[in-house]
Scaffold this motif. Structure first.
Motif, short mmCIF file in Angstrom:
data_model
loop_
_atom_site.label_atom_id
_atom_site.label_comp_id
_atom_site.label_asym_id
_atom_site.label_seq_id
_atom_site.Cartn_x
_atom_site.Cartn_y
_atom_site.Cartn_z
N ILE A 1 0.86 -1.04 0.06
CA ILE A 1 0.06 -0.09 0.04
C ILE A 1 0.96 1.33 -0.12
O ILE A 1 1.85 1.21 0.90
CB ILE A 1 -0.81 -0.01 1.39
CG1 ILE A 1 -1.99 -1.15 1.31
CG2 ILE A 1 -1.50 1.48 1.24
CD1 ILE A 1 -2.76 -1.34 2.50
N TYR A 2 0.39 2.28 -0.95
CA TYR A 2 1.06 3.42 -0.84
C TYR A 2 0.31 4.94 -0.50
O TYR A 2 -0.65 4.79 -1.30
CB TYR A 2 2.08 3.65 -2.24
CG TYR A 2 2.71 5.22 -2.07
CD1 TYR A 2 4.15 5.50 -1.52
CD2 TYR A 2 2.20 6.23 -2.69
CE1 TYR A 2 4.48 6.47 -1.29
CE2 TYR A 2 2.79 7.35 -2.55
CZ TYR A 2 3.94 7.58 -1.84
OH TYR A 2 4.54 8.78 -1.82
N ARG B 1 -8.76 2.35 3.45
CA ARG B 1 -9.34 2.28 2.36
C ARG B 1 -8.78 1.21 1.50
O ARG B 1 -9.24 0.37 0.94
CB ARG B 1 -9.99 3.33 1.64
CG ARG B 1 -10.97 4.27 2.34
CD ARG B 1 -11.31 5.57 1.44
NE ARG B 1 -12.09 6.12 2.20
CZ ARG B 1 -13.18 7.09 1.73
NH1 ARG B 1 -13.34 7.34 0.55
NH2 ARG B 1 -13.64 7.75 2.68
N CYS B 2 -7.48 1.24 1.20
CA CYS B 2 -6.58 0.35 0.52
C CYS B 2 -6.59 -0.77 1.11
O CYS B 2 -6.73 -2.01 0.37
CB CYS B 2 -5.09 1.00 0.69
SG CYS B 2 -4.75 2.43 -0.66
N TRP B 3 -6.51 -0.98 2.64
CA TRP B 3 -6.30 -2.40 3.26
C TRP B 3 -7.63 -2.99 3.12
O TRP B 3 -7.58 -4.35 2.66
CB TRP B 3 -6.29 -2.03 4.74
CG TRP B 3 -5.53 -3.43 5.22
CD1 TRP B 3 -6.00 -4.46 5.35
CD2 TRP B 3 -4.22 -3.72 5.88
NE1 TRP B 3 -5.28 -5.52 5.90
CE2 TRP B 3 -4.09 -4.92 6.24
CE3 TRP B 3 -3.18 -2.68 5.86
CZ2 TRP B 3 -3.05 -5.25 6.85
CZ3 TRP B 3 -1.95 -3.20 6.43
CH2 TRP B 3 -1.83 -4.61 6.85
N GLU B 4 -8.72 -2.24 2.95
CA GLU B 4 -10.08 -2.90 2.56
C GLU B 4 -10.19 -3.56 1.21
O GLU B 4 -10.61 -4.49 1.01
CB GLU B 4 -11.12 -1.77 2.81
CG GLU B 4 -11.55 -1.75 4.41
CD GLU B 4 -12.94 -0.60 4.36
OE1 GLU B 4 -13.00 -0.12 3.43
OE2 GLU B 4 -13.06 -0.40 5.34
N ARG B 5 -9.55 -2.64 0.31
CA ARG B 5 -9.65 -3.15 -1.10
C ARG B 5 -8.75 -4.45 -1.25
O ARG B 5 -9.27 -5.47 -1.73
CB ARG B 5 -9.11 -2.06 -1.77
CG ARG B 5 -8.70 -2.67 -3.40
CD ARG B 5 -10.14 -3.23 -4.13
NE ARG B 5 -11.47 -2.14 -3.90
CZ ARG B 5 -11.93 -1.37 -4.74
NH1 ARG B 5 -11.04 -0.95 -5.89
NH2 ARG B 5 -12.71 -0.63 -4.49
N CYS B 6 -7.50 -4.57 -0.46
CA CYS B 6 -6.87 -5.77 -0.73
C CYS B 6 -7.56 -6.96 0.10
O CYS B 6 -7.38 -8.20 -0.38
CB CYS B 6 -5.41 -5.48 0.08
SG CYS B 6 -4.23 -4.34 -0.66
N VAL C 1 -1.52 -8.02 2.37
CA VAL C 1 -0.85 -6.70 2.56
C VAL C 1 0.72 -6.85 3.21
O VAL C 1 0.81 -7.35 4.29
CB VAL C 1 -1.38 -5.60 3.25
CG1 VAL C 1 -0.65 -4.47 3.50
CG2 VAL C 1 -2.52 -5.23 2.59
N LYS C 2 1.77 -6.70 2.51
CA LYS C 2 3.19 -7.13 2.89
C LYS C 2 3.71 -5.77 3.52
O LYS C 2 4.60 -5.76 4.39
CB LYS C 2 4.12 -7.67 2.03
CG LYS C 2 3.63 -9.09 1.45
CD LYS C 2 4.00 -10.02 2.29
CE LYS C 2 3.66 -11.42 2.02
NZ LYS C 2 3.82 -12.67 3.18
N TYR C 3 3.67 -4.72 2.91
CA TYR C 3 4.05 -3.33 3.13
C TYR C 3 3.06 -2.28 3.17
O TYR C 3 2.15 -2.21 2.41
CB TYR C 3 5.09 -2.85 2.37
CG TYR C 3 6.24 -4.12 2.17
CD1 TYR C 3 7.40 -4.08 3.30
CD2 TYR C 3 6.52 -4.97 1.30
CE1 TYR C 3 8.48 -5.04 3.18
CE2 TYR C 3 7.43 -5.91 1.40
CZ TYR C 3 8.48 -5.85 2.23
OH TYR C 3 9.28 -6.79 2.01
#
Length: 182
Positions: free
Chosen positions: A28-29, A49-54, A61-63
């Motif tokens: 995630i950036y 929001r990015c984490w939810e998409r992943c 999510v590694k990073y």
């Protein structure tokens, strides 16, 4: 080189194409331009929001790379460079970001970064825009969105300069600390 699935991001749940059930490793950036970023661009909200998409895509999510109060006009951002290093090391399959203008604002930088990531087998995924850099049409769409992000950045800069010029015309300073000296 890993095959990256086509993803159709929208406000509903994301579904992976049937062609790939691979679990991808994601980075995630996130970025803000200022420490007081508003309107849903906060670091924590972008990460959420990015984490939810992943999670909805089944990606691990590694990073999480986070540049706070950094301009998107160039790629010389500490965490952005760390993200590129991990991509080159091939320890991630996809870079997830909330919105393209949080990733980069320069069309040239976006195209160059996308080409490098593609060489390393790493795709880009926006939570809010349809970006699929694995196909010719997806790359075309990506570049159009990149052009729009660069335009918005240029317009914002133009408006800021105009505002500062207006303040100067009224003999005012744009912040609480005017310069000292003659």
């Amino acid at each position: 080189m890993s095959t990256i699935p086509s993803v159709r991001p929208d406000d509903s749940e994301t579904e992976l194409d049937q062609a790939s059930n691979d679990e991808l490793d994601a980075a995630i950036y996130v970025r803000t331009s200022s420490s007081s970023q508003r309107f849903g661009y906060s670091i924590d909200e972008q990460i959420r929001r990015c984490w939810e998409r992943c999670d909805s895509a089944g990606w691990t999510v590694k990073y999480v790379f986070s540049d706070e109060a950094e301009s998107g006009r160039n790629t010389e951002r500490p965490q952005f460079q760390q993200m590129l290093q991990r991509a080159e090391e091939k320890v991630i399959d996809v870079v997830v970001f909330w919105k393209l203008d949080r990733f980069c604002r320069s069309l040239t930088d976006l195209v160059n970064v996308e080409e490098r990531l593609n060489e390393w087998g790493v795709a880009l995924h926006s939570v809010t825009e349809h970006i699929d850099t694995t196909s010719p049409v997806g790359r075309f769409n990506f570049r159009n969105l990149a052009s729009a992000a660069e335009l918005e950045s240029d317009l914002t800069s133009q408006r800021a300069k105009m505002g500062m010029y207006g303040l100067a015309q009224t003999h005012r300073w744009p912040n609480e600390n005017p310069p000292l000296g003659l």
